[in-house]
Design a protein around this motif. Sequence first.
Motif, PDB file in Angstrom:
ATOM      1  N   ARG A  32      38.661  48.456  13.670  1.00 30.54           N
ATOM      2  CA  ARG A  32      39.805  47.616  13.294  1.00 30.54           C
ATOM      3  C   ARG A  32      40.803  48.375  12.426  1.00 30.54           C
ATOM      4  O   ARG A  32      42.012  48.211  12.570  1.00 30.54           O
ATOM      5  CB  ARG A  32      39.330  46.361  12.569  1.00 30.54           C
ATOM      6  CG  ARG A  32      38.641  45.390  13.488  1.00 30.54           C
ATOM      7  CD  ARG A  32      38.264  44.138  12.761  1.00 30.54           C
ATOM      8  NE  ARG A  32      37.557  43.225  13.632  1.00 30.54           N
ATOM      9  CZ  ARG A  32      37.450  41.924  13.405  1.00 30.54           C
ATOM     10  NH1 ARG A  32      37.993  41.392  12.335  1.00 30.54           N
ATOM     11  NH2 ARG A  32      36.792  41.163  14.254  1.00 30.54           N
ATOM     12  N   ILE A  33      40.304  49.197  11.522  1.00 26.81           N
ATOM     13  CA  ILE A  33      41.192  49.997  10.678  1.00 26.81           C
ATOM     14  C   ILE A  33      42.010  50.953  11.547  1.00 26.81           C
ATOM     15  O   ILE A  33      43.222  51.089  11.357  1.00 26.81           O
ATOM     16  CB  ILE A  33      40.396  50.759   9.599  1.00 26.81           C
ATOM     17  CG1 ILE A  33      39.869  49.767   8.555  1.00 26.81           C
ATOM     18  CG2 ILE A  33      41.247  51.851   8.951  1.00 26.81           C
ATOM     19  CD1 ILE A  33      38.925  50.371   7.550  1.00 26.81           C
ATOM     20  N   ARG A  34      41.360  51.612  12.506  1.00 28.75           N
ATOM     21  CA  ARG A  34      42.099  52.512  13.405  1.00 28.75           C
ATOM     22  C   ARG A  34      43.159  51.745  14.187  1.00 28.75           C
ATOM     23  O   ARG A  34      44.301  52.202  14.319  1.00 28.75           O
ATOM     24  CB  ARG A  34      41.136  53.209  14.377  1.00 28.75           C
ATOM     25  CG  ARG A  34      40.335  54.333  13.756  1.00 28.75           C
ATOM     26  CD  ARG A  34      39.617  55.151  14.813  1.00 28.75           C
ATOM     27  NE  ARG A  34      38.779  54.351  15.682  1.00 28.75           N
ATOM     28  CZ  ARG A  34      37.499  54.071  15.484  1.00 28.75           C
ATOM     29  NH1 ARG A  34      36.897  54.525  14.413  1.00 28.75           N
ATOM     30  NH2 ARG A  34      36.818  53.338  16.339  1.00 28.75           N
ATOM     31  N   ASP A  35      42.796  50.559  14.716  1.00 29.34           N
ATOM     32  CA  ASP A  35      43.757  49.739  15.463  1.00 29.34           C
ATOM     33  C   ASP A  35      44.931  49.339  14.578  1.00 29.34           C
ATOM     34  O   ASP A  35      46.091  49.387  15.003  1.00 29.34           O
ATOM     35  CB  ASP A  35      43.080  48.483  16.025  1.00 29.34           C
ATOM     36  CG  ASP A  35      42.113  48.786  17.153  1.00 29.34           C
ATOM     37  OD1 ASP A  35      42.130  49.923  17.676  1.00 29.34           O
ATOM     38  OD2 ASP A  35      41.338  47.874  17.522  1.00 29.34           O
ATOM     39  N   ASN A  36      44.657  48.935  13.351  1.00 27.06           N
ATOM     40  CA  ASN A  36      45.720  48.536  12.427  1.00 27.06           C
ATOM     41  C   ASN A  36      46.627  49.719  12.079  1.00 27.06           C
ATOM     42  O   ASN A  36      47.849  49.562  11.982  1.00 27.06           O
ATOM     43  CB  ASN A  36      45.136  47.929  11.152  1.00 27.06           C
ATOM     44  CG  ASN A  36      44.542  46.560  11.381  1.00 27.06           C
ATOM     45  OD1 ASN A  36      44.837  45.899  12.372  1.00 27.06           O
ATOM     46  ND2 ASN A  36      43.689  46.133  10.467  1.00 27.06           N
ATOM     47  N   GLN A  37      46.043  50.902  11.899  1.00 24.60           N
ATOM     48  CA  GLN A  37      46.850  52.080  11.595  1.00 24.60           C
ATOM     49  C   GLN A  37      47.774  52.413  12.762  1.00 24.60           C
ATOM     50  O   GLN A  37      48.953  52.721  12.562  1.00 24.60           O
ATOM     51  CB  GLN A  37      45.955  53.281  11.270  1.00 24.60           C
ATOM     52  CG  GLN A  37      45.283  53.166   9.911  1.00 24.60           C
ATOM     53  CD  GLN A  37      44.271  54.263   9.671  1.00 24.60           C
ATOM     54  OE1 GLN A  37      43.683  54.806  10.596  1.00 24.60           O
ATOM     55  NE2 GLN A  37      44.043  54.581   8.404  1.00 24.60           N
ATOM     56  N   LYS A  38      47.260  52.319  13.988  1.00 22.68           N
ATOM     57  CA  LYS A  38      48.092  52.586  15.163  1.00 22.68           C
ATOM     58  C   LYS A  38      49.219  51.565  15.252  1.00 22.68           C
ATOM     59  O   LYS A  38      50.363  51.919  15.536  1.00 22.68           O
ATOM     60  CB  LYS A  38      47.244  52.543  16.440  1.00 22.68           C
ATOM     61  CG  LYS A  38      46.300  53.706  16.581  1.00 22.68           C
ATOM     62  CD  LYS A  38      45.462  53.560  17.817  1.00 22.68           C
ATOM     63  CE  LYS A  38      44.392  54.625  17.905  1.00 22.68           C
ATOM     64  NZ  LYS A  38      43.505  54.415  19.065  1.00 22.68           N
ATOM     65  N   PHE A  39      48.903  50.300  15.008  1.00 26.04           N
ATOM     66  CA  PHE A  39      49.927  49.254  15.050  1.00 26.04           C
ATOM     67  C   PHE A  39      51.020  49.530  14.024  1.00 26.04           C
ATOM     68  O   PHE A  39      52.207  49.461  14.325  1.00 26.04           O
ATOM     69  CB  PHE A  39      49.295  47.883  14.795  1.00 26.04           C
ATOM     70  CG  PHE A  39      50.314  46.806  14.566  1.00 26.04           C
ATOM     71  CD1 PHE A  39      50.975  46.223  15.629  1.00 26.04           C
ATOM     72  CD2 PHE A  39      50.623  46.396  13.278  1.00 26.04           C
ATOM     73  CE1 PHE A  39      51.934  45.245  15.409  1.00 26.04           C
ATOM     74  CE2 PHE A  39      51.575  45.422  13.047  1.00 26.04           C
ATOM     75  CZ  PHE A  39      52.237  44.839  14.122  1.00 26.04           C
ATOM     76  N   LEU A  40      50.612  49.847  12.792  1.00 28.34           N
ATOM     77  CA  LEU A  40      51.585  50.099  11.734  1.00 28.34           C
ATOM     78  C   LEU A  40      52.450  51.310  12.044  1.00 28.34           C
ATOM     79  O   LEU A  40      53.660  51.304  11.782  1.00 28.34           O
ATOM     80  CB  LEU A  40      50.881  50.278  10.386  1.00 28.34           C
ATOM     81  CG  LEU A  40      50.313  49.000   9.775  1.00 28.34           C
ATOM     82  CD1 LEU A  40      49.485  49.338   8.540  1.00 28.34           C
ATOM     83  CD2 LEU A  40      51.421  48.029   9.440  1.00 28.34           C
ATOM     84  N   GLU A  41      51.860  52.360  12.609  1.00 31.39           N
ATOM     85  CA  GLU A  41      52.638  53.543  12.958  1.00 31.39           C
ATOM     86  C   GLU A  41      53.698  53.191  14.000  1.00 31.39           C
ATOM     87  O   GLU A  41      54.857  53.584  13.875  1.00 31.39           O
ATOM     88  CB  GLU A  41      51.724  54.650  13.476  1.00 31.39           C
ATOM     89  CG  GLU A  41      50.900  55.296  12.378  1.00 31.39           C
ATOM     90  CD  GLU A  41      49.863  56.260  12.915  1.00 31.39           C
ATOM     91  OE1 GLU A  41      49.813  56.481  14.157  1.00 31.39           O
ATOM     92  OE2 GLU A  41      49.089  56.799  12.110  1.00 31.39           O
ATOM     93  N   ARG A  42      53.307  52.429  15.029  1.00 29.22           N
ATOM     94  CA  ARG A  42      54.276  52.024  16.052  1.00 29.22           C
ATOM     95  C   ARG A  42      55.334  51.114  15.451  1.00 29.22           C
ATOM     96  O   ARG A  42      56.524  51.254  15.743  1.00 29.22           O
ATOM     97  CB  ARG A  42      53.575  51.316  17.215  1.00 29.22           C
ATOM     98  CG  ARG A  42      52.788  52.255  18.105  1.00 29.22           C
ATOM     99  CD  ARG A  42      52.364  51.565  19.377  1.00 29.22           C
ATOM    100  NE  ARG A  42      51.584  50.360  19.139  1.00 29.22           N
ATOM    101  CZ  ARG A  42      50.265  50.285  19.117  1.00 29.22           C
ATOM    102  NH1 ARG A  42      49.555  51.370  19.311  1.00 29.22           N
ATOM    103  NH2 ARG A  42      49.663  49.150  18.888  1.00 29.22           N
TER     104      ARG A  42
END
Length: 65
Positions: A32-42
């Motif tokens: 979930r942390i990885r998914d959230n980081q990817k979302f925030l970067e985009r």
Amino acid sequence: MPENKPNDQAPEEPGGSRFPDLEELQQEIERRIRDNQKFLERFLDEAFVEEEEEAGEEEDGEEER
């Protein structure tokens, strides 16, 4: 002479983790942390593009005055 320090980690049992439920939760949290980081970067990349466009429009508006 090395000091004997108590081991902070629980000893691993043969054939698996001592707390398989905790390991599963840890993996889910990491995913979930990885998914959230990817979302925030985009999201931030898209917001940055919008800010550049707005800044360009403001500069164009100032030149027309």
